[in-house]
Write a protein that holds these residues in place. Structure first.
Motif, PDB file in Angstrom:
ATOM      1  N   SER A 137       0.855  -1.187   0.000  1.00 36.15           N
ATOM      2  CA  SER A 137       0.000   0.000   0.000  1.00 36.15           C
ATOM      3  C   SER A 137       0.894   1.240   0.000  1.00 36.15           C
ATOM      4  CB  SER A 137      -0.867   0.007   1.253  1.00 36.15           C
ATOM      5  OG  SER A 137      -0.052   0.262   2.387  1.00 36.15           O
ATOM      6  N   ASP A 167      -3.276   7.755   4.081  1.00 35.88           N
ATOM      7  CA  ASP A 167      -4.453   7.759   4.936  1.00 35.88           C
ATOM      8  C   ASP A 167      -4.023   8.155   6.347  1.00 35.88           C
ATOM      9  OD1 ASP A 167      -4.173   5.023   6.625  1.00 35.88           O
ATOM     10  OD2 ASP A 167      -3.344   4.821   4.609  1.00 35.88           O
ATOM     11  N   SER A 170      -1.709   5.740   8.348  1.00 42.41           N
ATOM     12  CA  SER A 170      -0.324   5.658   7.885  1.00 42.41           C
ATOM     13  C   SER A 170       0.422   6.933   8.198  1.00 42.41           C
ATOM     14  CB  SER A 170      -0.272   5.425   6.379  1.00 42.41           C
ATOM     15  OG  SER A 170      -1.065   4.340   6.023  1.00 42.41           O
TER      16      SER A 170
END
Ligand code: ADP
Ligand code: MG
Lengths: 308, 251
Positions: A137, A167, A170
Motif C-alpha cells: 500500500s 491515509d 499511515s
C-alpha cells in the motif's frame, strides 16, 4: 559549527523562473525543522540542492559543515533522503532495497544484516520483507522509503512531504517514527499539514515564491497572528448563500468552509459588528472567537490555502 | 574504488537471474528464426560464401548481432527506466557513490547481458545445427564480441541518458542500430560491396566487429587492424558516455 544546515543566499533559476530566491537559513543540530509553503514555493528545489542533486546558480549551502557543491561525497555520507515521490526499486524485495542502500554506503555484511532487520521491524514490514514494493500500500511503501533513508544512520534526515497522500493511520505511523528519531539526528521536512508541523516541529519556516516569509516556532507564529481576528461561524441553513455573502465582504481576510462551519479572519475587531449586520441573525447557530492555527498564519502570509 | 559500480552491477545481475530463463528463450528466438529461414529456407539459392556453406557463414554474425543488440537494449532501457520511471538513479545519487560508479556499473551490466545472451545463442546454434568451430578460434572471437558489446552498451547508455521518451529510443533502434548491424555484414561479406566502397565500409567500427569476429571464428585469423579499430572505438565510446552521463546529472 553547531549548525546542521547553513544556507547562504541560495538561488536557483529554471529559465526565467526563480524557484529559490536568495534564501538564507541556519538550522541547529538536533532540531525538527519544517519548511512550509504552497505548491511551487520552492521546497523540493531546496531539498534537491541540499542533497547534492541540483546545483545552485548562486549562494552556498553547507550540511554539517560540508559544502554541498565542493564536498558532495562527504555530505551524502551524512544524509538520508525521503524524496517527494517514492523511488523504490520495484525489482528488488523490501529487504533487498535496504541492503542495496547499505552497500552503496559501504556497510559491511554483518552490520547490514542486523541494521536492515532492525529497521524492517521498526517500520512494521518484517512480515513483508521478501515481497516486492509494488504489492505494498502507499503507506507501506512510504515507510520502506523512510527505513531506506535510515539504514546508514544519517546525521541529517530530509523528508519531502513524507505523509502527503497517505491515509490518516499511515500518516500517524510515519510521524511516530519521525518523532522517535528526534534525539539522534536533525530532521528537515516539508509538509502541507499544518497540524503536524505544529505538533512535531521545533521550528517552522514558511516560504513562497522561493523566498522566506516567516521563521519561528509554532507558538511564535501564532503569536504573530494574535492581532488577527479569527472567528468560527456556523449556520443552521442556507450555508451556500452565506458563503457568497461572506466572500463578498471586503474586511473578511480569509475564509474556509467545512460543511456548514466557516472559519474566517477579519481585518480588525471593529468589523465584527458590520459582519453580524451583513449576515443577520436568522440562521446563525453560533459565532465564536478562535485560536489562530498555523493554517491561518499561512493564509495570512501567502494569501493561499494549503492544498495537497 | 568503484565499489559502487560493483554494487549496481550486482543488483542488475540479481534481477537478471530471476528472469534468466525467459530472457534467454526470448533472446534465442529471433536469431534462430533468421538462421532457419535464411540458412535452410534459402539454402538451395545461396552457394558457398567465401568458401564455407551459408549456414556456417552466417552463424558468427548472428551470435555477434545478438550480443551487441542485447547490450544496447539492456543499457538503453535500463538507464531510461532507472532514470525516468522508478528514479532509482536519484536514490543512488544521494549516497556516497559517484556518478562514475553509476554509469560504469550500468555499462558493465549491459555488457554482461550482451555477453551472456551471445553465449546462449551460440550454444543453441551449435547444438541444434551441428555447426562446429575450432575451439582454438574462440578466444579471438570473444575478444571481438567483448569489445563490440562494450561499444553498444555505451551507445545504449547514451540513449537512455539523453532520451526522455521511450519512442525516441525505439526510433534509434530502428533507424540507427538495426541498419548499422545489418549493413555491416551479418548476412553477407564485405566483399559484396563495390571495390571503391570497401575500404570505407571496413573502417566503420561495426564492420570491423562483424567481419573481424567472423574471420576470427571461421578461419582463426585474428585481424589486429580490425581489433584495433574496435578497441579505440570502445575506449572513445566509454569516455564519451561517462562524460555525457556526468554532464546530464549536473543539470
Ligand atoms: N526541473 C525543473 N525545470 C523547470 N522548472 C522547475 C523544475 N523543478 C521545479 N521547477 C519549478 O520551480 C518551482 C518550485 O518547485 P518546487 O521546488 O518543486 O516546489 P514545491 O516543492 O515547493 O512544490 C515551481 O514553479 C516548479 O514548477
Ligand atoms: Mg515539492
Amino acid at each position: 559549527m553547531a549548525s546542521a544546515l547553513s544556507l547562504n543566499r541560495l538561488t536557483k533559476r529554471f529559465g526565467s523562473l526563480t524557484a529559490v530566491d536568495s534564501f538564507s537559513l541556519e538550522v541547529e543540530r538536533g532540531t525538527i525543522f519544517a519548511l512550509l509553503g504552497p505548491n511551487g514555493a520552492g521546497k523540493t528545489t531546496i531539498i534537491r540542492i541540499l542533497t547534492t542533486l541540483l546545483r545552485p546558480d548562486a549562494g552556498t549551502a553547507q550540511v554539517e559543515g560540508f559544502d554541498v557543491q565542493q564536498q558532495g561525497k562527504e555530505v551524502r555520507r551524512l544524509i538520508g533522503v525521503v524524496p517527494q515521490e517514492n523511488n523504490l526499486d520495484r525489482y528488488l524485495t523490501a529487504r533487498e532495497n535496504l541492503v542495496m542502500q547499505a552497500r552503496l554506503h559501504g556497510m559491511g555484511a554483518a552490520e547490514t544484516s542486523r541494521r536492515v532487520d532492525e529497521l524492517l521491524e521498526l517500520v512494521g514490514l518484517s512480515g513483508r520483507r521478501n515481497d516486492f514494493p509494488d504489492t505494498f500500500s502507499g503507506g507501506m511503501q512510504r515507510r520502506l522509503v523512510v527505513a531506506r533513508a535510515l539504514v546508514h544512520r544519517p546525521r541529517v534526515l530530509f523528508l519531502d512531504e513524507p505523509t502527503t497522500g497517505l491515509d490518516p493511520q499511515s500518516r500517524r505511523a510515519v510521524w511516530e517514527y519521525v518523532e522517535s528519531l528526534k534525539d539522534s539526528m536533525t530532521i528537515f521536512l516539508t509538509t502541507h499539514y499544518m497540524d503536524e508541523a505544529d505538533a512535531l516541529c521545533d521550528r517552522i519556516v514558511i516560504m513562497d515564491h522561493g523566498r522566506l516569509l516567516v521563521d519561528g516556532s509554532a507558538a511564535r507564529l501564532k503569536e504573530r497572528m494574535a492581532h488577527a481576528h479569527c472567528y468560527e461561524m456556523q449556520f443552521r441553513a442556507n450555508a451556500d448563500r452565506y458563503e457568497a455573502i461572506l466572500a463578498g465582504l471586503p474586511f473578511v481576510r480569509s475564509l474556509q468552509r467545512t460543511g456548514d462551519l466557516f472559519r474566517l479572519s477579519l481585518a480588525g475587531e471593529e468589523f465584527l459588528k458590520p459582519l453580524m449586520d451583513a449576515v443577520g441573525t436568522d440562521d446563525i447557530r453560533k459565532v465564536c472567537p478562535r485560536e489562530p492555527t498555523l493554517e491561518d498564519v499561512f493564509i495570512e502570509l501567502t494569501g493561499r490555502e494549503v492544498r495537497e | 574504488m568503484f565499489k559502487g559500480a560493483f554494487s549496481i552491477w550486482k543488483r542488475d545481475m540479481l534481477v537478471l537471474r530471476r528472469s534468466l530463463f525467459s530472457e534467454l528463450v526470448a533472446v534465442v528466438a529471433s536469431p534462430l528464426t533468421f538462421y532457419l529461414a535464411f540458412g535452410f529456407g534459402l539454402k538451395g539459392y545461396i552457394a558457398n560464401v567465401e568458401g564455407v556453406p551459408y549456414t556456417v557463414f552466417m552463424a558468427p554474425g548472428l551470435i555477434t548481432m545478438t550480443a551487441v543488440s542485447a547490450a544496447f537494449d539492456e543499457s538503453a532501457w535500463s538507464m531510461w527506466f532507472h532514470r525516468k520511471v522508478q528514479r532509482t538513479i536519484e536514490a543512488y545519487r544521494v549516497t556516497p557513490i559517484t556518478v562514475y560508479d553509476i554509469v560504469i556499473g550500468k555499462i558493465i551490466s549491459g555488457f554482461t547481458q550482451g555477453a551472456l545472451k551471445g553465449v546462449a545463442v551460440a550454444t543453441v546454434i551449435f547444438l541444434l545445427t551441428g555447426v562446429r568451430f575450432d575451439p582454438a578460434h574462440l578466444a579471438g572471437y570473444l575478444a571481438f564480441i567483448a569489445l563490440g558489446s562494450m561499444v553498444f552498451s555505451c551507445a545504449g547508455t547514451v540513449c537512455g541518458t539523453l532520451m526522455d521518451k521511450p519512442e525516441t529510443i525505439g526510433k534509434v533502434q530502428a533507424v540507427v542500430i538495426m541498419p548499422l548491424i545489418f549493413l555491416s555484414g551479418v548476412f553477407f561479406p564485405v566483399s559484396s560491396y563495390p571495390e571503391a566502397m570497401r575500404a570505407a565500409v571496413m573502417a566503420i567500427p561495426t564492420t570491423a566487429l562483424f567481419e573481424g569476429s567472423r574471420r576470427a571464428l571461421l578461419a582463426g585469423s585474428f585481424d589486429g587492424g580490425l581489433i584495433a579499430i574496435l578497441a579505440v572505438t570502445a575506449l572513445i565510446a566509454f569516455t564519451v558516455t561517462v562524460a555525457i552521463f556526468n554532464r546530464k546529472m549536473a543539470e
